[in-house]
Motif scaffolding. Structure first.
Motif, PDB file in Angstrom:
ATOM      1  N   TYR A 160      -8.672  35.821  -5.505  1.00 41.55           N
ATOM      2  CA  TYR A 160      -9.811  35.200  -6.177  1.00 41.55           C
ATOM      3  C   TYR A 160     -11.030  35.165  -5.253  1.00 41.55           C
ATOM      4  O   TYR A 160     -12.156  35.452  -5.681  1.00 41.55           O
ATOM      5  CB  TYR A 160      -9.439  33.784  -6.640  1.00 41.55           C
ATOM      6  CG  TYR A 160     -10.566  33.058  -7.313  1.00 41.55           C
ATOM      7  CD1 TYR A 160     -11.030  33.453  -8.563  1.00 41.55           C
ATOM      8  CD2 TYR A 160     -11.192  31.976  -6.697  1.00 41.55           C
ATOM      9  CE1 TYR A 160     -12.078  32.800  -9.191  1.00 41.55           C
ATOM     10  CE2 TYR A 160     -12.236  31.313  -7.319  1.00 41.55           C
ATOM     11  CZ  TYR A 160     -12.677  31.726  -8.557  1.00 41.55           C
ATOM     12  OH  TYR A 160     -13.717  31.079  -9.168  1.00 41.55           O
TER      13      TYR A 160
ATOM     14  N   CYS B  77     -17.036  33.521   0.291  1.00 43.69           N
ATOM     15  CA  CYS B  77     -15.754  33.138  -0.300  1.00 43.69           C
ATOM     16  C   CYS B  77     -15.032  32.013   0.435  1.00 43.69           C
ATOM     17  O   CYS B  77     -14.044  31.498  -0.058  1.00 43.69           O
ATOM     18  CB  CYS B  77     -14.833  34.353  -0.392  1.00 43.69           C
ATOM     19  SG  CYS B  77     -14.168  34.908   1.195  1.00 43.69           S
TER      20      CYS B  77
ATOM     21  N   ASN C 276     -13.454  28.343 -13.214  1.00 39.29           N
ATOM     22  CA  ASN C 276     -13.398  27.443 -12.059  1.00 39.29           C
ATOM     23  C   ASN C 276     -11.931  27.042 -11.824  1.00 39.29           C
ATOM     24  O   ASN C 276     -11.526  25.930 -12.162  1.00 39.29           O
ATOM     25  CB  ASN C 276     -14.272  26.213 -12.302  1.00 39.29           C
ATOM     26  CG  ASN C 276     -14.413  25.362 -11.067  1.00 39.29           C
ATOM     27  OD1 ASN C 276     -13.644  25.482 -10.113  1.00 39.29           O
ATOM     28  ND2 ASN C 276     -15.403  24.489 -11.078  1.00 39.29           N
ATOM     29  N   PRO C 277     -11.142  27.951 -11.244  1.00 37.20           N
ATOM     30  CA  PRO C 277      -9.705  27.683 -11.156  1.00 37.20           C
ATOM     31  C   PRO C 277      -9.332  26.479 -10.284  1.00 37.20           C
ATOM     32  O   PRO C 277      -8.382  25.773 -10.617  1.00 37.20           O
ATOM     33  CB  PRO C 277      -9.125  28.978 -10.591  1.00 37.20           C
ATOM     34  CG  PRO C 277     -10.254  29.743 -10.057  1.00 37.20           C
ATOM     35  CD  PRO C 277     -11.479  29.275 -10.746  1.00 37.20           C
ATOM     36  N   ARG C 278     -10.047  26.210  -9.216  1.00 34.25           N
ATOM     37  CA  ARG C 278      -9.680  25.057  -8.371  1.00 34.25           C
ATOM     38  C   ARG C 278      -9.780  23.759  -9.173  1.00 34.25           C
ATOM     39  O   ARG C 278      -8.893  22.920  -9.123  1.00 34.25           O
ATOM     40  CB  ARG C 278     -10.546  24.990  -7.122  1.00 34.25           C
ATOM     41  CG  ARG C 278     -10.237  26.106  -6.164  1.00 34.25           C
ATOM     42  CD  ARG C 278     -10.513  25.738  -4.736  1.00 34.25           C
ATOM     43  NE  ARG C 278     -10.368  26.887  -3.890  1.00 34.25           N
ATOM     44  CZ  ARG C 278      -9.236  27.262  -3.317  1.00 34.25           C
ATOM     45  NH1 ARG C 278      -8.147  26.565  -3.516  1.00 34.25           N
ATOM     46  NH2 ARG C 278      -9.175  28.338  -2.557  1.00 34.25           N
ATOM     47  N   GLN C 279     -10.854  23.616  -9.917  1.00 27.65           N
ATOM     48  CA  GLN C 279     -11.034  22.406 -10.713  1.00 27.65           C
ATOM     49  C   GLN C 279     -10.011  22.349 -11.849  1.00 27.65           C
ATOM     50  O   GLN C 279      -9.364  21.324 -12.068  1.00 27.65           O
ATOM     51  CB  GLN C 279     -12.455  22.376 -11.270  1.00 27.65           C
ATOM     52  CG  GLN C 279     -12.762  21.133 -12.060  1.00 27.65           C
ATOM     53  CD  GLN C 279     -14.184  21.165 -12.601  1.00 27.65           C
ATOM     54  OE1 GLN C 279     -14.737  22.221 -12.897  1.00 27.65           O
ATOM     55  NE2 GLN C 279     -14.782  19.997 -12.716  1.00 27.65           N
ATOM     56  N   ARG C 280      -9.840  23.458 -12.544  1.00 29.12           N
ATOM     57  CA  ARG C 280      -8.934  23.484 -13.700  1.00 29.12           C
ATOM     58  C   ARG C 280      -7.484  23.243 -13.283  1.00 29.12           C
ATOM     59  O   ARG C 280      -6.782  22.435 -13.879  1.00 29.12           O
ATOM     60  CB  ARG C 280      -9.065  24.833 -14.418  1.00 29.12           C
ATOM     61  CG  ARG C 280      -8.158  24.979 -15.614  1.00 29.12           C
ATOM     62  CD  ARG C 280      -8.635  24.109 -16.762  1.00 29.12           C
ATOM     63  NE  ARG C 280      -7.745  24.268 -17.895  1.00 29.12           N
ATOM     64  CZ  ARG C 280      -7.126  23.266 -18.507  1.00 29.12           C
ATOM     65  NH1 ARG C 280      -7.303  22.032 -18.103  1.00 29.12           N
ATOM     66  NH2 ARG C 280      -6.336  23.493 -19.529  1.00 29.12           N
ATOM     67  N   LEU C 281      -7.028  23.948 -12.256  1.00 29.09           N
ATOM     68  CA  LEU C 281      -5.637  23.816 -11.825  1.00 29.09           C
ATOM     69  C   LEU C 281      -5.366  22.448 -11.213  1.00 29.09           C
ATOM     70  O   LEU C 281      -4.238  21.972 -11.236  1.00 29.09           O
ATOM     71  CB  LEU C 281      -5.256  24.924 -10.856  1.00 29.09           C
ATOM     72  CG  LEU C 281      -4.770  26.230 -11.508  1.00 29.09           C
ATOM     73  CD1 LEU C 281      -5.733  26.787 -12.519  1.00 29.09           C
ATOM     74  CD2 LEU C 281      -4.429  27.248 -10.462  1.00 29.09           C
ATOM     75  N   GLY C 282      -6.415  21.804 -10.705  1.00 28.93           N
ATOM     76  CA  GLY C 282      -6.267  20.454 -10.174  1.00 28.93           C
ATOM     77  C   GLY C 282      -5.939  19.435 -11.256  1.00 28.93           C
ATOM     78  O   GLY C 282      -5.427  18.354 -10.968  1.00 28.93           O
TER      79      GLY C 282
ATOM     80  N   TYR D 208      -4.912  32.611 -15.465  1.00 32.70           N
ATOM     81  CA  TYR D 208      -3.988  32.098 -14.455  1.00 32.70           C
ATOM     82  C   TYR D 208      -2.597  31.926 -15.055  1.00 32.70           C
ATOM     83  O   TYR D 208      -2.436  31.748 -16.260  1.00 32.70           O
ATOM     84  CB  TYR D 208      -4.487  30.774 -13.868  1.00 32.70           C
ATOM     85  CG  TYR D 208      -4.719  29.686 -14.874  1.00 32.70           C
ATOM     86  CD1 TYR D 208      -3.682  28.862 -15.310  1.00 32.70           C
ATOM     87  CD2 TYR D 208      -5.988  29.472 -15.410  1.00 32.70           C
ATOM     88  CE1 TYR D 208      -3.897  27.861 -16.246  1.00 32.70           C
ATOM     89  CE2 TYR D 208      -6.215  28.477 -16.338  1.00 32.70           C
ATOM     90  CZ  TYR D 208      -5.168  27.674 -16.757  1.00 32.70           C
ATOM     91  OH  TYR D 208      -5.382  26.689 -17.686  1.00 32.70           O
TER      92      TYR D 208
ATOM     93  N   ASP E 194      -1.211  35.652  -1.455  1.00 30.63           N
ATOM     94  CA  ASP E 194      -1.809  34.398  -1.910  1.00 30.63           C
ATOM     95  C   ASP E 194      -2.815  34.689  -3.016  1.00 30.63           C
ATOM     96  O   ASP E 194      -3.823  35.357  -2.772  1.00 30.63           O
ATOM     97  CB  ASP E 194      -2.497  33.706  -0.731  1.00 30.63           C
ATOM     98  CG  ASP E 194      -3.201  32.419  -1.111  1.00 30.63           C
ATOM     99  OD1 ASP E 194      -2.938  31.876  -2.200  1.00 30.63           O
ATOM    100  OD2 ASP E 194      -4.024  31.953  -0.300  1.00 30.63           O
TER     101      ASP E 194
ATOM    102  N   TRP F 211      -5.059  32.931  -4.202  1.00 29.70           N
ATOM    103  CA  TRP F 211      -6.393  32.416  -3.869  1.00 29.70           C
ATOM    104  C   TRP F 211      -7.186  33.418  -3.043  1.00 29.70           C
ATOM    105  O   TRP F 211      -8.418  33.491  -3.170  1.00 29.70           O
ATOM    106  CB  TRP F 211      -6.288  31.075  -3.151  1.00 29.70           C
ATOM    107  CG  TRP F 211      -5.843  29.991  -4.066  1.00 29.70           C
ATOM    108  CD1 TRP F 211      -4.626  29.358  -4.071  1.00 29.70           C
ATOM    109  CD2 TRP F 211      -6.589  29.410  -5.154  1.00 29.70           C
ATOM    110  NE1 TRP F 211      -4.575  28.429  -5.086  1.00 29.70           N
ATOM    111  CE2 TRP F 211      -5.763  28.438  -5.759  1.00 29.70           C
ATOM    112  CE3 TRP F 211      -7.863  29.624  -5.666  1.00 29.70           C
ATOM    113  CZ2 TRP F 211      -6.184  27.679  -6.846  1.00 29.70           C
ATOM    114  CZ3 TRP F 211      -8.281  28.876  -6.750  1.00 29.70           C
ATOM    115  CH2 TRP F 211      -7.451  27.916  -7.323  1.00 29.70           C
TER     116      TRP F 211
END
Length: 181
Positions: free
Chosen positions: A169, A50, A103-109, A88, A164, A166
């Protein structure tokens, strides 16, 4: 105080400890405690499951404090990364977006927002249910909703005990990786 030999006390108690123990016995209790329950510390390297840096050290080795992956266990590099779908909740000014992604990091970016409020484990079905649940707060046909008490209470419930999102996740990713072996 605990006796050392012949029922004689071992020495002076440490400060204002809740139990009258001498420094030697405090050290023994601390050693026993870390053996029994581990001690939290930074991992020697980031968790391979993770990415967390926080771990729990036991005499037998380390585990990740976020996802409980045993440090040193090899991930099967031939397998794709585990997929964990999440719903989210993002805040931007006076509105909240309810969306889903694997893929939350990519999407939220890619989405302009002020704050990530929470994650909820789930896919498009859960997202659709939330859209229906808060339909009266929906802004047009978008995934944005007015930040009203009802929706904010739901988000608070999801984030209760989660400092957090994250880290939550990361734990879900670690669990998914562990379940597939």
């Amino acid at each position: 105080m605990l006796p050392v030999d012949d029922a004689h006390p071992c020495g002076a108690a440490v400060g204002d400890a809740p139990f009258p123990l001498c420094p030697a016995h405090v050290a023994l209790v601390a050693e026993w405690s870390s053996t029994e329950w581990g001690s939290q510390d930074l991992l020697p390297e980031a968790c391979r499951a993770c990415g967390s840096r926080l771990g729990v050290r036991y005499p037998s080795g380390w585990i990740c404090a976020a996802c409980e992956w045993r440090v040193g266990d090899v991930l099967d590099d031939g397998l794709p990364p585990p997929r964990v779908d999440v719903v989210y909740y993002l805040r931007f000014r006076d509105r909240i977006k309810i969306g889903t992604t694997a893929n939350p990091r990519q999407r939220l970016g890619r989405i302009r927002h002020d704050e990530l409020l929470a994650f909820e484990r789930g896919d498009r079905l859960i997202e659709h249910r939330r859209h229906e649940q808060f339909a009266d707060l929906r802004r047009g046909r978008s995934e944005w909703f007015t930040a009203a008490d009802e929706l904010e209470a739901h988000v608070r419930g999801l984030s209760a005990g989660v400092v957090d999102p994250w880290s939550l996740y990361a734990r879900w990713l670690g669990e998914a990786a562990a379940l597939r072996g």
